[in-house]
Design a protein around this motif. Structure first.
Motif, PDB file in Angstrom:
ATOM      1  N   LEU A  18       0.829  -1.198   0.000  1.00  0.00           N
ATOM      2  CA  LEU A  18       0.000   0.000   0.000  1.00  0.00           C
ATOM      3  C   LEU A  18       0.866   1.252   0.000  1.00  0.00           C
ATOM      4  O   LEU A  18       0.639   2.185  -0.772  1.00  0.00           O
ATOM      5  N   ARG A  19       1.894   1.266   0.859  1.00  0.00           N
ATOM      6  CA  ARG A  19       2.791   2.417   0.934  1.00  0.00           C
ATOM      7  C   ARG A  19       3.453   2.680  -0.420  1.00  0.00           C
ATOM      8  O   ARG A  19       3.510   3.811  -0.897  1.00  0.00           O
ATOM      9  N   ALA A  20       3.927   1.628  -1.056  1.00  0.00           N
ATOM     10  CA  ALA A  20       4.594   1.774  -2.351  1.00  0.00           C
ATOM     11  C   ALA A  20       3.615   2.281  -3.416  1.00  0.00           C
ATOM     12  O   ALA A  20       3.977   3.125  -4.243  1.00  0.00           O
ATOM     13  N   LEU A  21       2.400   1.790  -3.394  1.00  0.00           N
ATOM     14  CA  LEU A  21       1.390   2.235  -4.357  1.00  0.00           C
ATOM     15  C   LEU A  21       1.069   3.704  -4.157  1.00  0.00           C
ATOM     16  O   LEU A  21       1.025   4.480  -5.124  1.00  0.00           O
ATOM     17  N   VAL A  22       0.867   4.107  -2.920  1.00  0.00           N
ATOM     18  CA  VAL A  22       0.545   5.506  -2.613  1.00  0.00           C
ATOM     19  C   VAL A  22       1.696   6.415  -3.043  1.00  0.00           C
ATOM     20  O   VAL A  22       1.475   7.496  -3.599  1.00  0.00           O
ATOM     21  N   ALA A  23       2.921   5.986  -2.826  1.00  0.00           N
ATOM     22  CA  ALA A  23       4.084   6.783  -3.225  1.00  0.00           C
ATOM     23  C   ALA A  23       4.216   6.860  -4.738  1.00  0.00           C
ATOM     24  O   ALA A  23       4.671   7.874  -5.284  1.00  0.00           O
ATOM     25  N   ARG A  24       3.822   5.811  -5.439  1.00  0.00           N
ATOM     26  CA  ARG A  24       4.008   5.718  -6.885  1.00  0.00           C
ATOM     27  C   ARG A  24       2.939   6.463  -7.681  1.00  0.00           C
ATOM     28  O   ARG A  24       3.220   7.015  -8.743  1.00  0.00           O
ATOM     29  N   GLU A  29      -3.756   9.873 -11.029  1.00  0.00           N
ATOM     30  CA  GLU A  29      -3.936   8.418 -11.080  1.00  0.00           C
ATOM     31  C   GLU A  29      -4.822   7.925  -9.942  1.00  0.00           C
ATOM     32  O   GLU A  29      -5.645   7.026 -10.129  1.00  0.00           O
ATOM     33  N   LEU A  30      -4.673   8.520  -8.769  1.00  0.00           N
ATOM     34  CA  LEU A  30      -5.531   8.140  -7.645  1.00  0.00           C
ATOM     35  C   LEU A  30      -6.998   8.465  -7.923  1.00  0.00           C
ATOM     36  O   LEU A  30      -7.890   7.841  -7.366  1.00  0.00           O
ATOM     37  N   SER A  31      -7.233   9.439  -8.811  1.00  0.00           N
ATOM     38  CA  SER A  31      -8.600   9.838  -9.185  1.00  0.00           C
ATOM     39  C   SER A  31      -9.200   8.949 -10.271  1.00  0.00           C
ATOM     40  O   SER A  31     -10.356   9.137 -10.656  1.00  0.00           O
ATOM     41  N   ASP A 142      -4.913  -5.376  -5.493  1.00  0.00           N
ATOM     42  CA  ASP A 142      -4.932  -6.147  -6.740  1.00  0.00           C
ATOM     43  C   ASP A 142      -5.806  -5.449  -7.779  1.00  0.00           C
ATOM     44  O   ASP A 142      -5.410  -5.310  -8.944  1.00  0.00           O
ATOM     45  N   ASP A 143      -6.989  -5.000  -7.369  1.00  0.00           N
ATOM     46  CA  ASP A 143      -7.894  -4.313  -8.297  1.00  0.00           C
ATOM     47  C   ASP A 143      -7.239  -3.061  -8.884  1.00  0.00           C
ATOM     48  O   ASP A 143      -7.304  -2.826 -10.088  1.00  0.00           O
ATOM     49  N   ILE A 144      -6.618  -2.273  -8.023  1.00  0.00           N
ATOM     50  CA  ILE A 144      -5.993  -1.026  -8.473  1.00  0.00           C
ATOM     51  C   ILE A 144      -4.807  -1.323  -9.378  1.00  0.00           C
ATOM     52  O   ILE A 144      -4.654  -0.702 -10.441  1.00  0.00           O
ATOM     53  N   GLU A 145      -3.972  -2.259  -8.996  1.00  0.00           N
ATOM     54  CA  GLU A 145      -2.808  -2.583  -9.823  1.00  0.00           C
ATOM     55  C   GLU A 145      -3.230  -3.130 -11.186  1.00  0.00           C
ATOM     56  O   GLU A 145      -2.618  -2.804 -12.199  1.00  0.00           O
ATOM     57  N   ARG A 146      -4.286  -3.929 -11.234  1.00  0.00           N
ATOM     58  CA  ARG A 146      -4.781  -4.414 -12.524  1.00  0.00           C
ATOM     59  C   ARG A 146      -5.265  -3.254 -13.388  1.00  0.00           C
ATOM     60  O   ARG A 146      -5.049  -3.233 -14.596  1.00  0.00           O
ATOM     61  N   ALA A 147      -5.919  -2.278 -12.771  1.00  0.00           N
ATOM     62  CA  ALA A 147      -6.413  -1.116 -13.521  1.00  0.00           C
ATOM     63  C   ALA A 147      -5.273  -0.317 -14.134  1.00  0.00           C
ATOM     64  O   ALA A 147      -5.446   0.321 -15.171  1.00  0.00           O
TER      65      ALA A 147
END
Length: 156
Positions: A18-24, A29-31, A142-147
Motif C-alpha cells: 500500500l505504501r509503495a502504491l501511494v508513493a508511486r 492516477e488516484l482519481s 490487486d484491483d488497483i494494480e490491474r487497472a
C-alpha cells in the motif's frame, strides 16, 4: 503451543505494498475511475474505513476487557455499509484518502501486533473482525494494480 501470528507478516507485506502504491501514484492516477463508481483513492479510503473499524473494536475490547456484543460484529452482507460510505470516500481529496488509508493501516497493524497471544486466539474464535487486515487490502490493491496494467498479487 505457540500462537500463529503469521497475520502480522501478511499485514506488514500488504501495508508495505500500500505504501509503495501511494508513493508511486499521482493524484490524477488516484482519481482514476474504478468499477462500481469508485476511484482508486476511494477504494483505498474504503480499506482504511475497515481498518478504522478494526481499531475501534480493538480499543473497545482492550479498554473494557469484555468481549464485543453481537451488535459490534460485522454483518454477513456489508454492501449497505460500503455503499453508504462510498460518497464519503469519493469526497476526500485523492492524496488525503490515500494517506489516510496508509495511516489507518499502520495503526491497525500496530494494535494487532501488540495483542497478547490470548487475545489473538479469542479474536480468531469470537470475532468481530479479521486480524488479518492483509486480506482486504490485498483484494483492493490487486484491483488497483490491474487497472494500471500491473498484474496484482495473488494469494499464495
Amino acid at each position: 503451543m505457540p500462537v500463529d501470528r503469521s497475520h502480522d507478516a501478511a499485514n506488514d507485506a500488504e501495508r508495505e505494498r500500500l505504501r509503495a502504491l501511494v508513493a508511486r501514484l499521482s493524484d490524477q492516477e488516484l482519481s482514476r475511475p474504478m468499477p462500481a463508481g469508485w476511484t482508486a483513492a476511494a477504494l483505498l479510503a474504503h480499506a482504511g474505513f475497515w481498518d478504522a473499524r478494526a481499531i475501534f473494536a480493538l480499543e473497545k475490547w482492550a479498554l473494557t476487557g469484555v468481549e464485543p456484543p453481537p451488535g459490534d460484529f460485522e454483518p454477513d452482507d456489508v454492501a449497505w455499509i460500503n455503499e453508504s460510505a462510498k460518497p464519503l470516500c469519493l469526497a476526500l481529496p485523492p492524496r488525503a484518502a490515500a494517506e489516510l488509508a496508509l495511516r489507518l493501516a499502520a495503526e491497525a497493524d500496530a494494535k494487532i501486533k501488540a495483542l497478547s497471544d490470548e487475545l489473538v486466539e479469542k479474536i480468531r474464535v469470537v470475532g468481530p473482525f479479521s486480524i488479518s487486515r492483509a486480506e482486504h487490502r490485498r483484494e483492493h490493491l490487486d484491483d488497483i494494480e490491474r487497472a494500471f496494467g500491473a498484474p496484482g498479487r495473488r494469494r499464495p
